[in-house]
Design a protein around this motif. Sequence first.
Motif, PDB file in Angstrom:
ATOM      1  N   VAL A 240       0.840  -1.194   0.000  1.00 22.62           N
ATOM      2  CA  VAL A 240       0.000   0.000   0.000  1.00 22.62           C
ATOM      3  C   VAL A 240       0.874   1.243   0.000  1.00 22.62           C
ATOM      4  CG1 VAL A 240      -1.799   1.274   1.226  1.00 22.62           C
ATOM      5  CG2 VAL A 240      -1.797  -1.228   1.273  1.00 22.62           C
ATOM      6  N   PHE A 241       0.503   2.237  -0.822  1.00 21.94           N
ATOM      7  CA  PHE A 241       1.214   3.512  -0.799  1.00 21.94           C
ATOM      8  C   PHE A 241       0.236   4.633  -1.126  1.00 21.94           C
ATOM      9  CE2 PHE A 241       1.551   1.955  -5.144  1.00 21.94           C
ATOM     10  CZ  PHE A 241       1.315   3.077  -5.925  1.00 21.94           C
ATOM     11  N   THR A 242       0.602   5.858  -0.762  1.00 23.96           N
ATOM     12  CA  THR A 242      -0.239   7.018  -1.068  1.00 23.96           C
ATOM     13  C   THR A 242      -0.243   7.265  -2.575  1.00 23.96           C
ATOM     14  OG1 THR A 242       0.205   8.035   1.067  1.00 23.96           O
ATOM     15  CG2 THR A 242      -0.567   9.488  -0.689  1.00 23.96           C
ATOM     16  N   ASN A 243      -1.427   7.406  -3.142  1.00 22.40           N
ATOM     17  CA  ASN A 243      -1.562   7.614  -4.577  1.00 22.40           C
ATOM     18  C   ASN A 243      -0.730   8.812  -5.027  1.00 22.40           C
ATOM     19  OD1 ASN A 243      -2.594   8.190  -7.247  1.00 22.40           O
ATOM     20  ND2 ASN A 243      -4.387   6.970  -6.729  1.00 22.40           N
TER      21      ASN A 243
ATOM     22  N   PRO B  72      -2.278  -6.000 -10.950  1.00 19.28           N
ATOM     23  CA  PRO B  72      -3.444  -6.206 -10.070  1.00 19.28           C
ATOM     24  C   PRO B  72      -3.407  -5.281  -8.851  1.00 19.28           C
ATOM     25  CG  PRO B  72      -1.886  -8.030  -9.860  1.00 19.28           C
ATOM     26  CD  PRO B  72      -1.434  -7.216 -11.039  1.00 19.28           C
ATOM     27  N   HIS B  73      -4.388  -4.378  -8.799  1.00 23.87           N
ATOM     28  CA  HIS B  73      -4.401  -3.410  -7.703  1.00 23.87           C
ATOM     29  C   HIS B  73      -5.793  -2.817  -7.540  1.00 23.87           C
ATOM     30  CE1 HIS B  73      -4.195  -0.558 -11.064  1.00 23.87           C
ATOM     31  NE2 HIS B  73      -4.559   0.401 -10.217  1.00 23.87           N
ATOM     32  N   GLY B  74      -6.007  -2.210  -6.389  1.00 23.55           N
ATOM     33  CA  GLY B  74      -7.224  -1.474  -6.113  1.00 23.55           C
ATOM     34  C   GLY B  74      -6.871  -0.144  -5.488  1.00 23.55           C
TER      35      GLY B  74
ATOM     36  N   VAL C 212      -3.198   3.408  -2.914  1.00 26.66           N
ATOM     37  CA  VAL C 212      -3.203   2.313  -3.885  1.00 26.66           C
ATOM     38  C   VAL C 212      -2.828   1.031  -3.150  1.00 26.66           C
ATOM     39  CG1 VAL C 212      -2.117   1.378  -5.974  1.00 26.66           C
ATOM     40  CG2 VAL C 212      -2.600   3.837  -5.799  1.00 26.66           C
ATOM     41  N   VAL C 213      -3.525  -0.063  -3.463  1.00 26.02           N
ATOM     42  CA  VAL C 213      -3.225  -1.369  -2.873  1.00 26.02           C
ATOM     43  C   VAL C 213      -2.830  -2.321  -3.992  1.00 26.02           C
ATOM     44  CG1 VAL C 213      -4.058  -3.261  -1.431  1.00 26.02           C
ATOM     45  CG2 VAL C 213      -5.012  -0.973  -1.138  1.00 26.02           C
ATOM     46  N   CYS C 214      -1.571  -2.716  -4.039  1.00 25.42           N
ATOM     47  CA  CYS C 214      -1.124  -3.731  -4.997  1.00 25.42           C
ATOM     48  C   CYS C 214      -1.448  -5.102  -4.406  1.00 25.42           C
ATOM     49  CB  CYS C 214       0.372  -3.605  -5.258  1.00 25.42           C
ATOM     50  SG  CYS C 214       0.852  -2.059  -6.048  1.00 25.42           S
ATOM     51  N   TYR C 215      -2.224  -5.887  -5.130  1.00 29.29           N
ATOM     52  CA  TYR C 215      -2.668  -7.176  -4.605  1.00 29.29           C
ATOM     53  C   TYR C 215      -1.546  -8.207  -4.556  1.00 29.29           C
ATOM     54  CZ  TYR C 215      -7.466  -5.542  -5.551  1.00 29.29           C
ATOM     55  OH  TYR C 215      -8.643  -4.840  -5.586  1.00 29.29           O
ATOM     56  N   SER C 216      -0.675  -8.151  -5.553  1.00 31.26           N
ATOM     57  CA  SER C 216       0.333  -9.192  -5.713  1.00 31.26           C
ATOM     58  C   SER C 216       1.582  -8.622  -6.364  1.00 31.26           C
ATOM     59  CB  SER C 216      -0.229 -10.323  -6.573  1.00 31.26           C
ATOM     60  OG  SER C 216       0.773 -11.222  -6.991  1.00 31.26           O
TER      61      SER C 216
END
Length: 347
Positions: free
Chosen positions: A75-78, A165-167, A108-112
């Motif tokens: 996770v990081f700040t957009n 892959p991210h949300g 931002v959340v990188c899933y993998s």
Amino acid sequence: MTDNFAAADHPHRRYNPLTGDYVLVSPHRAKRPWQGQTEPTEATSAPAYVEDCFLCPGNLRVTGERNPVYQRPFVFTNDFAALKADTPEYHNDDPLFKLHAEQGESRVVCYSADHSLTLPELPLPQIKLVIEEWINQYRDLSTRYQWVQIFENKGAINGCSNPHPHGQIWASANLPSLVATKDRLQKDYFIEQGKVLLLDYLNRELTQPEQRVVVHNPHWVALVPFWAAWPYETLVLPRRHITQMTELTEEEKAALADILKQLTIRYDNLFNCSFPYSMGWHCAPFNQNDHQHWLLHAIFYPPLLRSASIKKFMVGYEMLCESQRDITPEQAADLLRQQSAVHYKSA
């Protein structure tokens, strides 16, 4: 005028109790020939690492910051945040030009770490890690903001600017408009009926699972809602009364990973493509109000209509009057339910 109405054949309107809106259903139109726009399909495979991807482990982002060589969700700040915590306070009460400043944060959340794997292709333990990271973010951001919106835009056709892959997570000081409406209508139903709207709805759906239920397990149900506007729109609902994701047990987290994988595999298998969608979680707001009328849920809004390259447009009548769909929710659920539980790439 015909004497015998049939929802599978005749135009009708369906009420959405979460928004107060109606959806026009026109099932007879699904039989017309399509001569509209098609979109190019996306590549079916990608490398596990892309050197110029801003989200891959160890790579530089546009700000010059370097991602860690992560293995768990990252996770990081957009870098282009839509909301900022340091926005100055401002508001006015002009009835025609009302404006107020909004504070918040965008992440931002990188899933993998693997660039090539979307949600349905991730192993269940990795999906569970994503769920646990969502919970971590809820716990952190809810100490400062009353709304935390977790969402994912998947696919270029659906506005996703990076295929890794991210949300995203947007936290805001105020309740967004759609959420405020959903909060009010659920509360009204609870006062009038003495029941939680979505739990009451789910229990009704489970009396006829062959109608709109797509997949289910002991803790979760994924279904095409009665009032769905998008062709393959779905709701993911817990079987017990859960208001916020932070309340999930370990067993419920694992079961949620399972239901998300089952549902998204069926999406991909429907048209043998990486099925695009916008997905988001709604839960009780993080404020001091009573929220027993809420039920945690996820919504999937996929834009595809007839194939991997033909999408539904919300234009014309939809923009000027109300949402409209051709294929009925029951037909959509049946098509999704028929899909294999094994991803087409692995079959």
